[in-house]
Every structure is written in structure tokens, then in C-alpha cells.
Design a protein around this motif. Structure first.
Motif, PDB file in Angstrom:
ATOM      1  N   LYS A  36       5.964 -15.485  -2.383  1.00  0.00           N
ATOM      2  CA  LYS A  36       4.600 -14.946  -2.346  1.00  0.00           C
ATOM      3  C   LYS A  36       4.271 -14.411  -0.959  1.00  0.00           C
ATOM      4  N   SER A  37       3.383 -13.424  -0.938  1.00  0.00           N
ATOM      5  CA  SER A  37       2.919 -12.872   0.342  1.00  0.00           C
ATOM      6  C   SER A  37       1.498 -12.348   0.168  1.00  0.00           C
ATOM      7  N   ASP A  38       0.826 -12.150   1.287  1.00  0.00           N
ATOM      8  CA  ASP A  38      -0.564 -11.682   1.240  1.00  0.00           C
ATOM      9  C   ASP A  38      -0.675 -10.171   1.035  1.00  0.00           C
ATOM     10  N   SER A  39       0.439  -9.463   1.193  1.00  0.00           N
ATOM     11  CA  SER A  39       0.427  -8.017   0.948  1.00  0.00           C
ATOM     12  C   SER A  39       1.795  -7.581   0.450  1.00  0.00           C
ATOM     13  N   ILE A  40       1.796  -6.558  -0.391  1.00  0.00           N
ATOM     14  CA  ILE A  40       3.048  -6.030  -0.942  1.00  0.00           C
ATOM     15  C   ILE A  40       3.028  -4.510  -0.865  1.00  0.00           C
ATOM     16  N   LYS A  41       4.128  -3.970  -0.328  1.00  0.00           N
ATOM     17  CA  LYS A  41       4.243  -2.513  -0.192  1.00  0.00           C
ATOM     18  C   LYS A  41       4.958  -1.945  -1.413  1.00  0.00           C
ATOM     19  N   LEU A  42       4.299  -0.984  -2.065  1.00  0.00           N
ATOM     20  CA  LEU A  42       4.863  -0.338  -3.249  1.00  0.00           C
ATOM     21  C   LEU A  42       5.199   1.122  -2.939  1.00  0.00           C
ATOM     22  N   PHE A  43       6.314   1.567  -3.475  1.00  0.00           N
ATOM     23  CA  PHE A  43       6.657   2.989  -3.405  1.00  0.00           C
ATOM     24  C   PHE A  43       6.452   3.548  -4.806  1.00  0.00           C
ATOM     25  N   LEU A  44       5.519   4.487  -4.936  1.00  0.00           N
ATOM     26  CA  LEU A  44       5.037   4.928  -6.240  1.00  0.00           C
ATOM     27  C   LEU A  44       5.299   6.406  -6.493  1.00  0.00           C
ATOM     28  N   GLU A  45       5.298   6.737  -7.778  1.00  0.00           N
ATOM     29  CA  GLU A  45       5.368   8.135  -8.194  1.00  0.00           C
ATOM     30  C   GLU A  45       4.266   8.372  -9.219  1.00  0.00           C
ATOM     31  N   LYS A  46       3.479   9.430  -8.956  1.00  0.00           N
ATOM     32  CA  LYS A  46       2.380   9.760  -9.866  1.00  0.00           C
ATOM     33  C   LYS A  46       2.096  11.242  -9.757  1.00  0.00           C
ATOM     34  N   ALA A  47       2.001  11.891 -10.930  1.00  0.00           N
ATOM     35  CA  ALA A  47       1.709  13.328 -10.970  1.00  0.00           C
ATOM     36  C   ALA A  47       2.670  14.116 -10.081  1.00  0.00           C
ATOM     37  N   ASP A  48       3.967  13.807 -10.197  1.00  0.00           N
ATOM     38  CA  ASP A  48       5.038  14.524  -9.481  1.00  0.00           C
ATOM     39  C   ASP A  48       4.988  14.362  -7.961  1.00  0.00           C
ATOM     40  N   SER A  49       4.242  13.390  -7.467  1.00  0.00           N
ATOM     41  CA  SER A  49       4.241  13.121  -6.024  1.00  0.00           C
ATOM     42  C   SER A  49       4.575  11.656  -5.791  1.00  0.00           C
ATOM     43  N   THR A  50       5.264  11.389  -4.681  1.00  0.00           N
ATOM     44  CA  THR A  50       5.637  10.013  -4.328  1.00  0.00           C
ATOM     45  C   THR A  50       4.895   9.599  -3.055  1.00  0.00           C
ATOM     46  N   TYR A  51       4.568   8.304  -2.972  1.00  0.00           N
ATOM     47  CA  TYR A  51       3.816   7.803  -1.815  1.00  0.00           C
ATOM     48  C   TYR A  51       3.925   6.279  -1.761  1.00  0.00           C
ATOM     49  N   TYR A  52       3.684   5.737  -0.556  1.00  0.00           N
ATOM     50  CA  TYR A  52       3.636   4.286  -0.366  1.00  0.00           C
ATOM     51  C   TYR A  52       2.196   3.804  -0.473  1.00  0.00           C
ATOM     52  N   TYR A  53       2.046   2.630  -1.027  1.00  0.00           N
ATOM     53  CA  TYR A  53       0.714   2.021  -1.092  1.00  0.00           C
ATOM     54  C   TYR A  53       0.873   0.510  -0.908  1.00  0.00           C
TER      55      TYR A  53
END
Length: 522
Positions: A202-219
Motif C-alpha cells: 500500500k502507498s499514499d499515492s499511485i502513479k498511473l500511465f493512461l491512454e484516453k482518446a488517442d493520447s497518453t499521459y501520467y496521472y
């Protein structure tokens, strides 16, 4: 008398606190090599001596090799969680959906539970997932401020670990029945968060690498502290209306509690008539065992109504039904099939009652009853138990030919199934399919068609690490088995929902069922 009662309650409270502290210390401490090997041996011997289907889907030599290899690699101390990560995949390799190693987690008192609530919701608990093979999607969020960024996105990586690796690692901690694959995404769609934490912590924050509407980004999703909502002040008239509405809602809830309700407020048991299709009813059965359930009443009322309204078509929705009581499944079957039928074969166990008694009596309430009525229960168990050339078996009502029930449904039947249709639900589906009763739509059931290891399922407590082995003791088999081994009930018409269907809240399986009834529906 009052002082004695208070003293007794105080002693119980102190004992509970001491017990929790001792347990928490156990699962957070380092365990020696010998302690780990002792618990490993308990798991191996418990499975070997008492699991009725241990070698259905794995060779004895292969399973022994897995246990022996782990035993040789244990050379350093480890925490309970570290030991769990090594042993759980071996238990899962038995390929029995009812058998698994359980990590119990830290036991919290009320003060610590309140403290956790103040910390807030952990990152993954704020997201609702949909798993499709080795792909992970975010179908919805619990926090409105995350909605635009996350809903509808595909997760490609979590903390820079490819999702396919995360999912495969999670799959290693539990099993489906036999060689079935639909059960895994069904389970992970519901419980992705705990399985992720078991592997990665477990951690207090998690970094996700996402793809949506043909664009990729970290959140990065952070733990969110709860926000107190200000209570709206109501006028005396509004207070009066609210009281009446609340009273009516409580009365309705009490009246319908025998139908149950899930975490979203939807009933476990429901019967409704389609607003478009003529003479068509939809019966939803989400479980065959829950608190305050009255299956006899629900089925009796429902099938009487179907008969009175001359219902021609019935859609039976068994999707997401993880199973439950075999007798409730058998009762439903007897309303749907008009001939005498034997639902299951004998319920075999690997050993006699005398050898498995320490597992049979694992429930605390049962222990109290057994201590009170021990001679009668002990003798009844021995009397009802038999032995033949295949082994020991005990009485089970479904091992006898039973007649159909009055007001049974004789019209067109369509059965909806999916990967989370498991255990007793799979046996019900298999029985219906074996007598060619109904058209099945959806995907292969997660539970096996021919058999499962179930019945009594106690927990074997591992003394050193605090882990628990979920150990089924009975072999439940369909009376008339088929040749295809280690698979579930296959649909006549396969319909698999996609993520876009889930996102648009389209029930493509139900739509297909309605099109089969009425060919004019587009």
C-alpha cells in the motif's frame, strides 16, 4: 449481578485487545526459516490428506515439486506477507476456485478504524475497474474531481510496471475451476485493489500511465481525506415529509429483506416484466445464500405469478452469481424442469468424519452447539456417513431423484451466464444444459460443469505466520457428467461485453436475449 456482568464484559474486552495485539505482532514480525517450513508442511499435508480433488488438474509429482522447491528456497526470515506471496501461487496451482491461501491483514480496534477513516480513501479504492484479458480500464470513479481525467481511460502502467505483468501476478494468487479463464477477469474487475496491494503493498499515492482518446499521459492518484458535508437545514414541513418518506422506505425494506440487497441497493432476487416484449419476464438471481434470505418464498411467489399471467418467455439472469446453497439451486431447477431429476451424485470426502472432525467443527457458533449436543451430533455424523469403493460419502438431498414443484415454468427459457457464475450456480446451469432446458447466452461460467470441491469449507489456521488455508472437504459432482473436462458451462450464443459497452452502460447480453425472443428488435 450487575457488577459481575460488567467485570465479565471488561475481561472479554481485555482478552480481545490482547488477542488482536498478539495476532498483529505475528503477521508483522519476521518469521524464522523453521516457522515458515512448519506452516508450509501444514498446508501441504492438509491438502494432501483432505482435499477431495487435489489432483484433478495437476499431477502429484508436479505439485510435490512446487512444495519441495519452495521449501529449499526458504533460507532467510520473512514477514507473513512475503511468505504469502511465495506460497499462494502454489495453492492456486491446484486449480480449485474454492481453495486459496488467505492473507488476513491486521486486526483493528474501533479507535484504529476511526483513525484510518480520518486518513481518507487510498488511491485505488477511488477507482472502479474493468479487466478484459490482460487489459485494465477505469469504468468509473468515486471522487467527482477525478471523473474527467480518469473515467474511460485504459491503464497501461502502474508505477511504471506494465499492466499485463500486474494482472498476471494477481492471477497467480487465486484460481478458477480447472482450465477456465473467464473467472480471472471477473474476479479482478471486482477486487483489483486488494490483489494489487497483496503483490505491491500500500502507498499514499499511485502513479498511473493512461491512454484516453488517442493520447497518453501520467496521472498520480493521491489518498483523499474525507470532507464533512454541511447538513442542510430543513423547514418543519420538509422534516415532516422526510420522516414519512423514511418510515415508508424502512417499511418497504423490512418487507422485501428476504430478497436481499447488494452494495448498490439493487435486490439479489427480483422478478419484473419487460416493458416492450409481450409475456416476457426477467428473473434476476445474484446469489444463492445471503442473510435474511427466503428463497422458498421468492420462488413460490414468482412462479405462481408467472403462471397466473400466462408468461411465455422467461429470462433467467445468473450473471455475477458466485453461488451459495446447493438446495436453493436445486429448488429453482425443480421449478424450471418438468421431469423427475437427480441434481448431483454422492458427496464424497477423502477421509472419514473421525479424521476430518478438527476441520468440520471450525466455526465458533458450531463449536458451542457441538459442545452442548456433542453425543447426538457425533453419532448422527457417523450414522449418516457411508463408504463404497470410491471412498467416504455423507447424506446430501440432491443425490436423490426429486420431482418438479407445482406452478413450474414450462415456457421458453433463456439463461444468462458469465465468468462470475460460479460454484453452485455453475452446477445449476450444468443441470439445465444437460437436460436441454433453455438457451444459454453470455460467456463460459467460472465454475466447473462436471464438478467442484466445495461443501464444508473451513479455514486451516497456520500457527506461525497467521495465514489461513481455505480448504473444501467435499467433492460435489454432476450426476450426468460430460466428456469435456476442467471447463465450465459454455453458452449456446456467446456474447462478450466490451469496455465501450460497460462505459455506455449497454447490457449487450440482455439485448441479445430479447432479440432471440422477438426477431423484430434491432
Amino acid at each position: 449481578m450487575k457488577i459481575k456482568l460488567i467485570s465479565l464484559l471488561f475481561i472479554i474486552f481485555l482478552f480481545s485487545c490482547t488477542s488482536k495485539k498478539a495476532f498483529n505482532k505475528k503477521i508483522t514480525s519476521q518469521h524464522s526459516v523453521e516457522e515458515q517450513k512448519t506452516d508450509l508442511s501444514i498446508v501441504k499435508n492438509s491438502l494432501k490428506k483432505h482435499h477431495p480433488g487435489l489432483y484433478w488438474y495437476i499431477d502429484k509429482k508436479e505439485l510435490d515439486f512446487k512444495f519441495d522447491s519452495l521449501k529449499k528456497t526458504i533460507k532467510d526470515s520473512a514477514t507473513t506477507l512475503e511468505f504469502y506471496r511465495q506460497l499462494a501461487p502454489i495453492v492456486a496451482s491446484v486449480k480449485c476456485g474454492h481453495t486459496r491461501l488467505v492473507y488476513p491483514g491486521i486486526k483493528l480496534n474501533k479507535f484504529k478504524k476511526d483513525s484510518l477513516k480520518k486518513i481518507g480513501d487510498r488511491p485505488l479504492s477511488q477507482l472502479n475497474f474493468f479487466v478484459d484479458n490482460n487489459r485494465l480500464f477505469i469504468k468509473s470513479v468515486n471522487k467527482k474531481k477525478l471523473e474527467n481525467q480518469l473515467t474511460g481511460a485504459e491503464v497501461l502502467k502502474i508505477e511504471d510496471v506494465p499492466v499485463s505483468k500486474v494482472i498476471n501476478k494477481a492471477k497467480g494468487l487465486f484460481a478458477s475451476d480447472g482450465y477456465n479463464q473467464t473467472f480471472y477477469p471477473a474476479v479482478l474487475s471486482r477486487f483489483f485493489e486488494p490483489y494489487y496491494y497483496l503483490n505491491y503493498g500500500k502507498s499514499d499515492s499511485i502513479k498511473l500511465f493512461l491512454e484516453k482518446a488517442d493520447s497518453t499521459y501520467y496521472y498520480t492518484v493521491n489518498t483523499i481525506k474525507p470532507v464533512k458535508e454541511e447538513k442542510k437545514l430543513l423547514t418543519p414541513e420538509e422534516v415532516s415529509v422526510k420522516k414519512i418518506a423514511d418510515k415508508a422506505a424502512k417499511k418497504l425494506k423490512r418487507k422485501n429483506r428476504y430478497k436481499g440487497v447488494d452494495k448498490f441497493g439493487s435486490p439479489f432476487l427480483a422478478l419484473k416484466y419487460d416493458s416492450v416484449l409481450n409475456q416476457t419476464a426477467i428473473m434476476t438471481v445474484k446469489s444463492f445464500a445471503f442473510k435474511q434470505a427466503n428463497f422458498s418464498r421468492f420462488f413460490r411467489e414468482s412462479f405462481k405469478a408467472l403462471e397466473e399471467k400466462n408468461t411465455a418467455h422467461l429470462i433467467l439472469d445468473l450473471r455475477n452469481n458466485g453461488g451459495g446453497n446447493l438446495l436453493n439451486c436445486n429448488r429453482l431447477f425443480r421449478y424450471l424442469y418438468s421431469q423427475p431429476h437427480q441434481f448431483t451424485g454422492k458427496a464424497y470426502t477423502k477421509n472419514s468424519y473421525l479424521k476430518r472432525i478438527k476441520y468440520e467443527d471450525n466455526n465458533i457458533i458450531e463449536k458451542v452447539l457441538i459442545n452442548t449436543f456433542y453425543p447426538f451430533i457425533f453419532l448422527s455424523k457417523l450414522i449418516l456417513e457411508r463408504k463404497d469403493s470410491l471412498g467416504y460419502y455423507s447424506y446430501i438431498p440432491t443425490n436423490h431423484i426429486q420431482k418438479p414443484i407445482k406452478h413450474g415454468f414450462k415456457g421458453e427459457l433463456i439463461v444468462l451466464i458469465n465468468g462470475y457464475s460460479f460454484s453452485a450456480t455453475s452446477l445449476l446451469s450444468a443441470n439445465l444444459q444437460s437436460v436441454k432446458r433453455g438457451t444459454f447466452i453470455g460467456e463460459e461460467t467460472g465454475g466447473g460443469y462436471n464438478q467442484c470441491s466445495a461443501g464444508r469449507i473451513p479455514f486451516v489456521n497456520l500457527p506461525n505466520t497467521g495465514l489461513k488455508l481455505r480448504l473444501p472437504l467435499k467433492e460435489i459432482k454432476l450426476y450426468k457428467k460430460r466428456a469435456l473436462y476442467g471447463r465450465g458451462v459454455f453458452p449456446d450464443v456467446e456474447v462478450k461485453e466490451s469496455f465501450s459497452d460497460v462505459l455506455e452502460k449497454r447490457d449487450v447480453v440482455m439485448e441479445k436475449a430479447k432479440r432471440l425472443i422477438d426477431k423484430d428488435i434491432p
